[in-house]
Write an enzyme that holds these catalytic residues in place. Structure first.
Site, mmCIF file in Angstrom:
data_model
loop_
_atom_site.group_PDB
_atom_site.id
_atom_site.type_symbol
_atom_site.label_atom_id
_atom_site.label_comp_id
_atom_site.label_asym_id
_atom_site.label_seq_id
_atom_site.Cartn_x
_atom_site.Cartn_y
_atom_site.Cartn_z
ATOM 1 N N LYS A 72 14.141 13.876 12.230
ATOM 2 C CA LYS A 72 14.340 12.801 13.102
ATOM 3 C C LYS A 72 14.845 11.627 11.971
ATOM 4 O O LYS A 72 15.768 10.913 12.125
ATOM 5 C CB LYS A 72 13.039 12.183 14.008
ATOM 6 C CG LYS A 72 12.775 13.180 15.127
ATOM 7 C CD LYS A 72 11.622 12.880 15.625
ATOM 8 C CE LYS A 72 11.329 13.877 16.645
ATOM 9 N NZ LYS A 72 9.971 13.243 17.301
ATOM 10 N N GLN B 107 4.078 10.572 16.894
ATOM 11 C CA GLN B 107 4.395 12.006 16.849
ATOM 12 C C GLN B 107 3.333 12.558 17.341
ATOM 13 O O GLN B 107 2.185 12.279 17.044
ATOM 14 C CB GLN B 107 4.848 12.731 15.426
ATOM 15 C CG GLN B 107 5.048 14.140 15.507
ATOM 16 C CD GLN B 107 6.602 14.224 16.275
ATOM 17 O OE1 GLN B 107 7.474 13.623 16.401
ATOM 18 N NE2 GLN B 107 6.694 15.436 16.833
ATOM 19 N N ASP C 119 10.717 7.277 23.380
ATOM 20 C CA ASP C 119 10.061 8.563 23.824
ATOM 21 C C ASP C 119 10.113 8.640 25.601
ATOM 22 O O ASP C 119 9.958 9.839 25.969
ATOM 23 C CB ASP C 119 8.725 9.006 23.264
ATOM 24 C CG ASP C 119 8.679 9.934 22.096
ATOM 25 O OD1 ASP C 119 9.498 10.885 21.967
ATOM 26 O OD2 ASP C 119 7.578 9.675 21.263
HETATM 27 N N1 GUN Z 1 5.745 16.379 20.223
HETATM 28 C C1 GUN Z 1 6.480 17.231 20.623
HETATM 29 N N2 GUN Z 1 7.557 16.614 21.164
HETATM 30 C C2 GUN Z 1 7.566 15.266 21.209
HETATM 31 C C3 GUN Z 1 8.333 14.295 21.427
HETATM 32 O O1 GUN Z 1 9.486 14.343 21.916
HETATM 33 N N3 GUN Z 1 7.919 12.836 20.772
HETATM 34 C C4 GUN Z 1 6.875 12.845 20.191
HETATM 35 N N4 GUN Z 1 6.465 11.716 20.049
HETATM 36 N N5 GUN Z 1 5.957 13.757 19.933
HETATM 37 C C5 GUN Z 1 6.500 14.924 20.230
#
Ligand code: GUN
Length: 294
Positions: free
Chosen positions: A55, A99, A122
């Site tokens: 990311k 995350q 998110d």
């Molecule tokens: N863990 C797995 N997928 C995601 C996501 O799309 N965002 C976040 N913050 N954590 C994750």
């Protein structure tokens, strides 16, 4: 092989990132704004580290400002809340992403709710979840948002179609169902989950099937409808001694037994996976441009 059947997530995500990159240049030129995204990662989860790194790399490629805070497993909830508040108040940051999963001693929902919903790229904050479910402007969770883009850009007709979602997670299954219910997609939606009796009876009715259960190759060819569209959200590691790495990645769909029967299908890897990051970039740009919230 009929490559016309394959929905290429790498290609579509790359187009979306190009669009975001161009709009980012324009935002800087016209309004002197550089989108900023903050990542917070707690602990040593290997997969999480890989995701956050990709990311961050995407931010760099697109021209965003990004900051990553890597915190030890022992971080307290209070410390994590303080760091979130700092980013909430930082004018150079337009998106705050914690995350998941978090270590067990931290209350995940409390953390999600501490993020300013106007920076919740998110789309996990109850404000965004609620607004999505009543069809209002909001941040849409990146994976289901990516699936909508794949469907739209591949010209899949959703109007009045039967959509079956397997999986009821807050990150994929539930928001996916909300999106297909919206007037722009206008589908009839069923969610199946671990307590569903006779899943096959439902999947056989699906014009569009979304598999998001985290079980390798769960969906077999005899479970799907002829000419259906299959979207595979799964990324599972399975042991494979025939390759040097000792494992391979596979989805929630048994690609080989389904391929001959479908009208379209997403591969793993190279399907839904790359779309998630592209939509995170889209959400961050929209946050910085104040398209979603003033
Ligand atoms: N863990 C797995 N997928 C995601 C996501 O799309 N965002 C976040 N913050 N954590 C994750």
């Amino acid at each position: 092989m009929d490559s016309g059947k394959i929905i290429d997530g790498k290609d579509i995500s790359s187009k979306i990132k190009d669009e975001v990159r161009e709009e980012t240049k324009k935002l800087l030129f016209e309004r002197n704004i550089i989108p900023g995204l903050a990542f917070i990662i707690v602990g040593e989860n290997v997969a999480s580290k890989v995701y956050v790194k990709s990311k961050g790399k995407a931010c760099e490629e697109i021209g965003f400002h990004s900051v990553t805070k890597s915190l030890p497993e022992t971080t307290t909830e209070t410390d994590l809340l303080r760091i979130i508040h700092e980013f909430n108040n930082d004018k150079s940051i337009h998106g705050v992403l914690v995350q998941l999963p978090l270590p067990k001693h931290i209350n995940e929902q409390k953390i999600i709710e501490a993020i300013d919903y106007k920076k919740d790229v998110d789309g996990f904050h109850p404000q965004n979840v609620g607004r999505l479910s009543i069809g209002q402007k909001c941040f849409i969770p990146c994976t289901p948002y990516g699936i909508v883009e794949m469907i739209k850009r591949s010209k899949v007709d959703t109007n009045g179609k039967n959509v079956v979602v397997i999986g009821r997670s807050n990150i994929v299954g539930k928001p996916m169902a909300s999106l297909f219910l919206r007037k722009d997609l206008n589908s009839t939606v069923t969610i199946c989950h671990s307590a569903t009796k006779d899943i096959k009876a439902f999947t056989l009715q699906a014009d569009i099937l979304i598999a998001a259960i985290g079980k390798p190759e769960f969906v077999k060819g005899d479970m799907i409808k002829e000419d259906s569209v299959i979207i595979d959200v799964g990324i599972n590691r399975v042991d494979d001694n025939t390759v040097p790495k000792g494992y391979r990645l596979t989805g929630d769909v048994d690609y080989n037994s389904c391929f001959g029967k479908v009208s379209k299908i997403t591969p793993v890897p190279g399907g839904v996976g790359p779309m998630t990051i592209a939509m995170l970039m889209r959400n961050t740009l929209d946050s910085a441009s104040q398209i979603i919230y003033e």
